[in-house]
Design an enzyme around this catalytic site. Structure first.
Site, PDB file in Angstrom:
ATOM      1  N   GLU A   1      -9.593 -10.781   2.549  1.00 41.83           N
ATOM      2  CA  GLU A   1      -9.667  -9.991   3.804  1.00 41.83           C
ATOM      3  C   GLU A   1     -10.749  -9.219   3.517  1.00 41.83           C
ATOM      4  O   GLU A   1     -11.030  -8.320   2.640  1.00 41.83           O
ATOM      5  CB  GLU A   1      -8.264  -9.252   4.091  1.00 41.83           C
ATOM      6  CG  GLU A   1      -8.596  -8.378   5.237  1.00 41.83           C
ATOM      7  CD  GLU A   1      -7.038  -7.954   5.393  1.00 41.83           C
ATOM      8  OE1 GLU A   1      -6.120  -8.855   5.498  1.00 41.83           O
ATOM      9  OE2 GLU A   1      -6.961  -6.618   5.923  1.00 41.83           O
TER      10      GLU A   1
ATOM     11  N   ARG B   1       0.060  -5.809  16.431  1.00 39.22           N
ATOM     12  CA  ARG B   1      -0.047  -4.717  17.343  1.00 39.22           C
ATOM     13  C   ARG B   1      -0.962  -3.930  17.096  1.00 39.22           C
ATOM     14  O   ARG B   1      -1.686  -3.221  18.135  1.00 39.22           O
ATOM     15  CB  ARG B   1       1.406  -4.089  17.422  1.00 39.22           C
ATOM     16  CG  ARG B   1       1.572  -3.182  18.361  1.00 39.22           C
ATOM     17  CD  ARG B   1       2.614  -1.795  18.104  1.00 39.22           C
ATOM     18  NE  ARG B   1       2.024  -1.165  16.986  1.00 39.22           N
ATOM     19  CZ  ARG B   1       2.674  -0.188  16.436  1.00 39.22           C
ATOM     20  NH1 ARG B   1       4.146   0.208  16.763  1.00 39.22           N
ATOM     21  NH2 ARG B   1       2.420   0.889  15.181  1.00 39.22           N
TER      22      ARG B   1
ATOM     23  N   TYR C   1       6.205  -7.047   6.027  1.00 40.38           N
ATOM     24  CA  TYR C   1       6.374  -5.651   5.369  1.00 40.38           C
ATOM     25  C   TYR C   1       7.483  -5.751   4.305  1.00 40.38           C
ATOM     26  O   TYR C   1       8.627  -5.360   4.617  1.00 40.38           O
ATOM     27  CB  TYR C   1       6.667  -4.623   6.432  1.00 40.38           C
ATOM     28  CG  TYR C   1       5.446  -4.502   7.470  1.00 40.38           C
ATOM     29  CD1 TYR C   1       4.583  -3.588   7.058  1.00 40.38           C
ATOM     30  CD2 TYR C   1       5.644  -5.027   8.573  1.00 40.38           C
ATOM     31  CE1 TYR C   1       3.207  -3.747   7.954  1.00 40.38           C
ATOM     32  CE2 TYR C   1       4.425  -5.417   9.391  1.00 40.38           C
ATOM     33  CZ  TYR C   1       3.395  -4.469   9.010  1.00 40.38           C
ATOM     34  OH  TYR C   1       2.332  -4.602  10.042  1.00 40.38           O
TER      35      TYR C   1
ATOM     36  N   GLN D   1       1.845  -6.928   3.753  1.00 38.43           N
ATOM     37  CA  GLN D   1       1.171  -5.706   3.620  1.00 38.43           C
ATOM     38  C   GLN D   1       1.254  -5.423   2.041  1.00 38.43           C
ATOM     39  O   GLN D   1       1.888  -6.120   1.470  1.00 38.43           O
ATOM     40  CB  GLN D   1       2.112  -4.415   4.350  1.00 38.43           C
ATOM     41  CG  GLN D   1       1.522  -3.105   4.074  1.00 38.43           C
ATOM     42  CD  GLN D   1       0.136  -2.907   4.765  1.00 38.43           C
ATOM     43  OE1 GLN D   1      -0.699  -3.232   4.143  1.00 38.43           O
ATOM     44  NE2 GLN D   1       0.052  -2.442   5.914  1.00 38.43           N
TER      45      GLN D   1
ATOM     46  N   ALA E   1      -9.544  -0.006  15.179  1.00 34.93           N
ATOM     47  CA  ALA E   1      -8.932   0.620  16.212  1.00 34.93           C
ATOM     48  C   ALA E   1      -9.527   0.782  17.551  1.00 34.93           C
ATOM     49  O   ALA E   1      -8.858   0.843  18.564  1.00 34.93           O
ATOM     50  CB  ALA E   1      -8.074   1.779  15.706  1.00 34.93           C
TER      51      ALA E   1
HETATM   52  C1  FAD Z   1      -1.948  -8.570   6.681  1.00 36.79           C
HETATM   53  C2  FAD Z   1      -2.295  -7.447   7.612  1.00 36.79           C
HETATM   54  C3  FAD Z   1      -3.434  -7.350   8.398  1.00 36.79           C
HETATM   55  C4  FAD Z   1      -3.745  -6.269   9.188  1.00 36.79           C
HETATM   56  N1  FAD Z   1      -4.861  -6.138  10.057  1.00 36.79           N
HETATM   57  C5  FAD Z   1      -5.287  -4.873  10.554  1.00 36.79           C
HETATM   58  C6  FAD Z   1      -6.271  -4.982  11.784  1.00 36.79           C
HETATM   59  O1  FAD Z   1      -7.258  -5.704  11.407  1.00 36.79           O
HETATM   60  N2  FAD Z   1      -6.445  -3.907  12.369  1.00 36.79           N
HETATM   61  C7  FAD Z   1      -5.502  -2.976  12.510  1.00 36.79           C
HETATM   62  O2  FAD Z   1      -5.779  -2.155  13.314  1.00 36.79           O
HETATM   63  N3  FAD Z   1      -4.457  -3.031  11.560  1.00 36.79           N
HETATM   64  C8  FAD Z   1      -3.881  -3.969  11.048  1.00 36.79           C
HETATM   65  N4  FAD Z   1      -2.862  -4.009  10.265  1.00 36.79           N
HETATM   66  C9  FAD Z   1      -1.919  -3.102  10.267  1.00 36.79           C
HETATM   67  C10 FAD Z   1      -0.998  -3.352  11.358  1.00 36.79           C
HETATM   68  O3  FAD Z   1      -1.741  -3.170  12.635  1.00 36.79           O
HETATM   69  C11 FAD Z   1       0.040  -2.075  11.462  1.00 36.79           C
HETATM   70  O4  FAD Z   1       1.028  -2.273  10.277  1.00 36.79           O
HETATM   71  C12 FAD Z   1       0.720  -1.848  12.640  1.00 36.79           C
HETATM   72  O5  FAD Z   1       1.384  -0.581  12.598  1.00 36.79           O
HETATM   73  C13 FAD Z   1       1.636  -2.950  12.978  1.00 36.79           C
HETATM   74  O6  FAD Z   1       1.268  -3.953  13.340  1.00 36.79           O
HETATM   75  P1  FAD Z   1       2.237  -5.374  13.411  1.00 36.79           P
HETATM   76  O7  FAD Z   1       1.468  -6.224  13.858  1.00 36.79           O
HETATM   77  O8  FAD Z   1       2.955  -5.547  12.305  1.00 36.79           O
HETATM   78  O9  FAD Z   1       2.996  -4.497  14.572  1.00 36.79           O
HETATM   79  P2  FAD Z   1       4.526  -5.299  15.093  1.00 36.79           P
HETATM   80  O10 FAD Z   1       5.239  -6.292  14.463  1.00 36.79           O
HETATM   81  O11 FAD Z   1       4.713  -5.067  16.750  1.00 36.79           O
HETATM   82  O12 FAD Z   1       5.855  -4.102  14.406  1.00 36.79           O
HETATM   83  C14 FAD Z   1       5.276  -2.683  14.845  1.00 36.79           C
HETATM   84  C15 FAD Z   1       6.461  -2.027  14.940  1.00 36.79           C
HETATM   85  O13 FAD Z   1       7.372  -2.269  15.996  1.00 36.79           O
HETATM   86  C16 FAD Z   1       8.719  -2.585  15.976  1.00 36.79           C
HETATM   87  N5  FAD Z   1       8.846  -3.809  16.678  1.00 36.79           N
HETATM   88  C17 FAD Z   1       8.418  -4.956  16.596  1.00 36.79           C
HETATM   89  N6  FAD Z   1       8.875  -5.963  17.754  1.00 36.79           N
HETATM   90  C18 FAD Z   1       9.934  -4.790  18.388  1.00 36.79           C
HETATM   91  C19 FAD Z   1      10.645  -5.237  19.338  1.00 36.79           C
HETATM   92  N7  FAD Z   1      10.911  -6.256  19.988  1.00 36.79           N
HETATM   93  N8  FAD Z   1      11.140  -4.050  19.892  1.00 36.79           N
HETATM   94  C20 FAD Z   1      11.195  -2.718  19.277  1.00 36.79           C
HETATM   95  N9  FAD Z   1      10.566  -2.690  17.973  1.00 36.79           N
HETATM   96  C21 FAD Z   1       9.777  -3.506  17.790  1.00 36.79           C
HETATM   97  C22 FAD Z   1       8.518  -3.090  14.405  1.00 36.79           C
HETATM   98  O14 FAD Z   1       9.745  -2.828  13.652  1.00 36.79           O
HETATM   99  C23 FAD Z   1       7.650  -2.194  13.856  1.00 36.79           C
HETATM  100  O15 FAD Z   1       8.032  -1.002  13.460  1.00 36.79           O
HETATM  101  C24 FAD Z   1      -2.817  -4.999   9.331  1.00 36.79           C
HETATM  102  C25 FAD Z   1      -1.568  -5.087   8.566  1.00 36.79           C
HETATM  103  C26 FAD Z   1      -1.292  -6.490   7.756  1.00 36.79           C
HETATM  104  C27 FAD Z   1       0.006  -6.326   6.853  1.00 36.79           C
END
Ligand code: FAD
Length: 298
Positions: free
Chosen positions: A17, A107, A147, A178, A51
């Site tokens: 990455e 997200r 996570y 993560q 972001a």
């Molecule tokens: C491999 C990896 C790559 C990443 N790359 C980037 C990047 O390029 N740019 C960046 O800005 N960030 C990046 N991140 C960080 C990531 O954007 C953050 O961790 C962010 O806070 C959550 O993203 P997510 O896609 O996991 O969100 P989600 O899966 O949507 O989860 C976010 C929160 O919402 C909750 N949630 C999910 N679905 C629901 C639902 N249906 N109802 C209620 N609550 C719900 C979850 O429990 C969680 O607490 C990366 C993380 C990882 C692990």
């Protein structure tokens, strides 16, 4: 090629990455470095998505370079931050026209100065909706974030796990974790995912620490725990950055060796655009590469 297909031909996969540099000079330097990175034969390279602001278009530029110039699969990260669903559709069209076939569907974190994630107007509130939209459109393989210690915003680990499973059921091909520094969290999480019926590849994401302050900052952002052994070791070398970074790499290599010996689907290296860790990790993964069970079955 979609990454799901790569998992069918060989395991463990080795992925790297990178983040998009902020300046044109930085982009040129990274492209030079990418030629060297390619020599270590990563199965794919993923590029993060900012972001907001300046580097978002650079994600596409670096991915196109990786795919078109180096012939390596690229995965573009894409977040729901500040995008309407129409804009997401246009971005996917652009990526497809560059030959990019894989998206890390996220997200995203709230932009700086914003405490909580606010869903954009006509946009998506959770990654699961982005996964559904990409799946409905077609044309891309999809990775999602996972996570092992639970997501920082989730009320507890079980809720985080439930949302994780939902994202995979919505159509994700694989999960990248993560960063974590204690493999016990990863093994527990993997067991829970498998027990919930997840059969998709689940890949540990490893970040070699370079300083106590640096890893403390990353860990605080994502809620990962820093083991005392790592923290104390890095603090001991505070005045010697090179020694601290060597110590962090050795710690990560021990973690990776243990994960590989347990038969993980791949290693995703949070390389922070540094070559040192790429060299060592690629050599170790190559030693563990055997035809996957799926490929052996033919
Ligand atoms: C491999 C990896 C790559 C990443 N790359 C980037 C990047 O390029 N740019 C960046 O800005 N960030 C990046 N991140 C960080 C990531 O954007 C953050 O961790 C962010 O806070 C959550 O993203 P997510 O896609 O996991 O969100 P989600 O899966 O949507 O989860 C976010 C929160 O919402 C909750 N949630 C999910 N679905 C629901 C639902 N249906 N109802 C209620 N609550 C719900 C979850 O429990 C969680 O607490 C990366 C993380 C990882 C692990």
């Amino acid at each position: 090629m979609q990454i799901a297909e790569l998992f069918k031909t060989r395991r463990p996969l080795f992925s790297i990455e990178l983040f998009p540099p902020k300046t044109p000079e930085g982009v040129s330097k990274l492209k030079e470095k990418l030629d060297e990175i390619a020599a270590h034969s990563p199965d794919y390279i993923s590029v993060t998505y900012g972001a907001g602001g300046g580097t978002r278009h650079t994600t596409r530029e670096i991915c196109a370079y990786v795919k078109q110039k180096l012939g390596i699969e690229a995965m573009a990260h894409l977040t729901c931050v500040s995008h309407s669903s129409g804009e997401i559709g246009a971005l996917l069209d652009d990526l497809e026209s560059d030959g990019i076939e894989n998206i890390m569907a996220l997200r995203g974190d709230p932009p700086q100065g914003q405490e909580r994630f606010v869903p954009p107007e006509d946009g998506f509130a959770h990654a699961v909706q982005l996964v559904r939209a990409i799946r409905a459109r077609g044309g891309f393989g999809i990775g999602v974030a996972g996570y092992p210690e639970g997501h920082v915003e989730a009320p507890d680990y079980q809720v985080s796990l439930r949302h994780q499973v939902e994202k995979i059921q919505a159509g994700a091909d694989f999960v990248v974790s993560q960063l974590f520094m204690d493999n016990a969290y990863f093994y527990r999480w993997l067991e829970h995912l498998r027990a919930a019926g997840v059969t998709a590849p689940v890949v540990p994401g490893i970040l070699p620490a370079v300083s106590a302050k640096g890893i403390g900052r990353f860990a605080a952002l994502c809620g990962a725990k820093v083991p005392d052994q790592l923290r104390v070791g890095l603090e001991r070398f505070e005045a010697h950055p090179e020694s601290a970074s060597a110590f962090g790499l050795v710690f990560a290599m021990r973690q990776i060796e243990d994960l590989l010996s347990q038969g993980v689907d791949g290693i995703h290296l949070y390389a922070l655009n540094r070559l040192e860790s790429i060299r060592s990790v690629s050599a170790l993964v190559a030693g563990y590469r055997i035809p996957s069970a799926g490929a052996a079955r033919g």
